[in-house]
Design an enzyme around this catalytic site. Structure first.
Site, PDB file in Angstrom:
ATOM      1  NE  ARG A   1      -4.924 -79.414   3.374  1.00  0.00           N
ATOM      2  CZ  ARG A   1      -4.076 -78.486   3.810  1.00  0.00           C
ATOM      3  NH1 ARG A   1      -3.654 -77.548   2.993  1.00  0.00           N
ATOM      4  NH2 ARG A   1      -3.667 -78.475   5.062  1.00  0.00           N
ATOM      5  CE1 TYR A   2       0.553 -80.341   2.191  1.00  0.00           C
ATOM      6  CE2 TYR A   2      -0.885 -81.111   3.950  1.00  0.00           C
ATOM      7  CZ  TYR A   2      -0.174 -80.088   3.336  1.00  0.00           C
ATOM      8  OH  TYR A   2      -0.213 -78.825   3.858  1.00  0.00           O
TER       9      TYR A   2
ATOM     10  NE  ARG B   1       2.218 -85.413   4.570  1.00  0.00           N
ATOM     11  CZ  ARG B   1       2.741 -84.266   4.155  1.00  0.00           C
ATOM     12  NH1 ARG B   1       2.711 -83.215   4.935  1.00  0.00           N
ATOM     13  NH2 ARG B   1       3.285 -84.160   2.957  1.00  0.00           N
TER      14      ARG B   1
ATOM     15  CB  CYS C   1     -12.306 -79.700  21.955  1.00  0.00           C
ATOM     16  SG  CYS C   1     -12.011 -79.913  20.206  1.00  0.00           S
TER      17      CYS C   1
ATOM     18  CB  CYS D   1      -8.684 -73.188  20.871  1.00  0.00           C
ATOM     19  SG  CYS D   1      -8.154 -74.730  21.621  1.00  0.00           S
TER      20      CYS D   1
ATOM     21  CB  CYS E   1     -10.724 -73.838  16.733  1.00  0.00           C
ATOM     22  SG  CYS E   1     -10.854 -75.456  15.948  1.00  0.00           S
TER      23      CYS E   1
ATOM     24  NE  ARG F   1      -9.918 -79.593  10.927  1.00  0.00           N
ATOM     25  CZ  ARG F   1      -8.851 -80.184  11.451  1.00  0.00           C
ATOM     26  NH1 ARG F   1      -8.961 -80.908  12.543  1.00  0.00           N
ATOM     27  NH2 ARG F   1      -7.664 -80.055  10.880  1.00  0.00           N
TER      28      ARG F   1
ATOM     29  CG  ASP G   1      -5.040 -71.673   9.538  1.00  0.00           C
ATOM     30  OD1 ASP G   1      -4.049 -71.401   8.830  1.00  0.00           O
ATOM     31  OD2 ASP G   1      -5.197 -72.775  10.093  1.00  0.00           O
TER      32      ASP G   1
ATOM     33  CG  ASP H   1      -1.807 -75.184   6.388  1.00  0.00           C
ATOM     34  OD1 ASP H   1      -1.654 -75.436   5.179  1.00  0.00           O
ATOM     35  OD2 ASP H   1      -2.087 -76.048   7.240  1.00  0.00           O
TER      36      ASP H   1
ATOM     37  CE  LYS I   1       0.890 -77.971   8.389  1.00  0.00           C
ATOM     38  NZ  LYS I   1      -0.161 -78.807   7.778  1.00  0.00           N
TER      39      LYS I   1
END
Ligand code: SF4
Length: 370
Positions: free
Chosen positions: A112-113, A116, A125, A129, A132, A134, A293, A330, A337
């Site tokens: 996306r950048y 990176r 995981c 969470c 999350c 994702r 998000d 974001d 960001k």
């Protein structure tokens, strides 16, 4: 080693070597309503949340992290247990708010950048969470990457030398065995244009016994490796978690913390200050304070953007700059960001700029360089 008193009584008889074994912790995670009800009093709202949502985004809690839980309003419980409020949706919720799939030139790699890329290394995981970003694929074994997908990702990195920084994420890459994780890191290191590898892991928070001396000794041969972790509340700041951060720092890993602002968990300056002072003492840098998000199921956890600005405003000037993170939104849709800061410049009067200091007093800076 964790204080015996911090263990939930359900595991009081587990011998210390087992309790301190990260694989035992993984094998003994709480993943069902019945296992939960055998250990705590589950509220109606939690039961409804589990019944309605666990098939969409599962829940799982290590015995270690479970032992940090208190009553229903506890910040640990709020992060780890499904709740009926997850059924609230808003028109601006997005399954993939950061447009990661749209920016995936090959499966499991998001670019996306310019410099990176993010590698989706596993769907697994230690704890899922509830906030999350994702959750559209984390926890879903169907999203587990194949060997061919890794090869395609490495090939893309080799033919895209502009990418210097690779975030190994998921899921939590420290859920993988030492061998699998080292294989990924070694493959990335073999690409000459990849300068930095970042491991994005919540294991120091949810499974600190995963930070073993053996793993660190093997990984450090591939430095520079940065670690992005994700502490959200002082209740997570245990002796075990602190020791894990110290081991990472001693082994030469630069550790940054990416806190997510969550309603009823950490949306006040005193909580953030306590957390960040502890992180700095354990040589982890509070790096980001992220706006949550807009993912379906997180509306009840999201805070107004202004809450983050007010927290920064309250901390600036009173707390060491080392303990003050960047406040980041974001942008939904893959906009990237943006950072926010409290407004300090009140007005301009010709070449004079009038500012408000942390005590609310006005000061003038004459902006006339020679
Ligand atoms: S550890 Fe990270 S990837 Fe895993 S559920 Fe939590 S926020 Fe999502």
């Amino acid at each position: 080693m964790m204080d015996e008193s911090l263990r939930h009584p359900a595991w009081a008889d587990v011998p210390a070597p087992l309790w301190d074994d990260w694989q035992w912790q993984q094998r003994n995670r709480i993943t069902t309503l019945s296992a939960l009800e055998a250990r705590i009093e589950v509220t109606d709202a939690e039961r409804l949340g589990i019944e309605a949502r666990a098939s969409v985004f599962p829940f799982a809690i290590t015995p270690y992290y479970f032992s940090l839980m208190e009553g229903p309003q506890c910040p640990i419980r709020r992060q780890a247990l499904p709740h009926a409020d997850e059924l609230i949706t808003t028109p601006w919720d997005l399954l993939d708010p950061l447009a990661e799939e749209e920016h995936s030139p090959v499966p499991i790699l998001t670019h996306r950048y310019p410099d990176r890329a993010l590698l989706y290394a596993t769907h697994h995981c230690a704890v899922y969470c509830r906030h999350c970003t994702r959750q559209r694929k984390v926890g879903d074994a169907r999203s587990a990457p194949s060997r061919a997908m890794f090869e395609a990702a490495y090939a893309y990195l080799r033919r895209t030398p502009a990418i210097r920084d690779v975030l190994v994420s998921g899921g939590d890459p420290l859920s993988l065995s030492d061998g699998r994780l080292l294989d990924i890191v070694a493959n990335l290191r073999a690409i000459p244009s990849v300068e930095i590898v970042r491991l994005c892991t919540r294991n120091p928070v949810t499974l600190p016994m995963r930070i073993t001396d053996e793993l660190l000794a093997a990984l450090r041969r591939h430095h520079p490796i940065f670690v992005s972790t994700h502490f959200n509340h002082p209740h997570e700041c245990t002796r075990e978690a602190g020791a894990a951060l110290e081991r990472l720092a001693d082994a030469g890993f630069n550790v940054g913390n990416q806190m997510v602002l969550l309603r009823g968990v950490n949306d006040d300056a005193a909580t953030v200050e306590t957390l960040n002072r502890w992180l700095v003492r354990h040589r982890a840098r509070p790096y980001y304070m992220l706006q949550c998000d807009p993912v379906p199921g997180t509306a009840h956890l999201r805070t107004p953007v202004e809450a983050g600005v007010e927290i920064l405003d309250a901390m600036r000037g009173r707390v060491s700059g080392l303990a003050i993170p960047q406040l980041v939104v974001d942008l939904p849709g893959g906009g990237g960001k943006v950072t926010l800061v409290p407004e300090r410049q009140l007005r301009r009067e010709g070449s004079k700029r009038v500012f408000r200091n942390v005590d609310g007093q006005e000061f003038t800076y004459v902006d006339e360089p020679l």
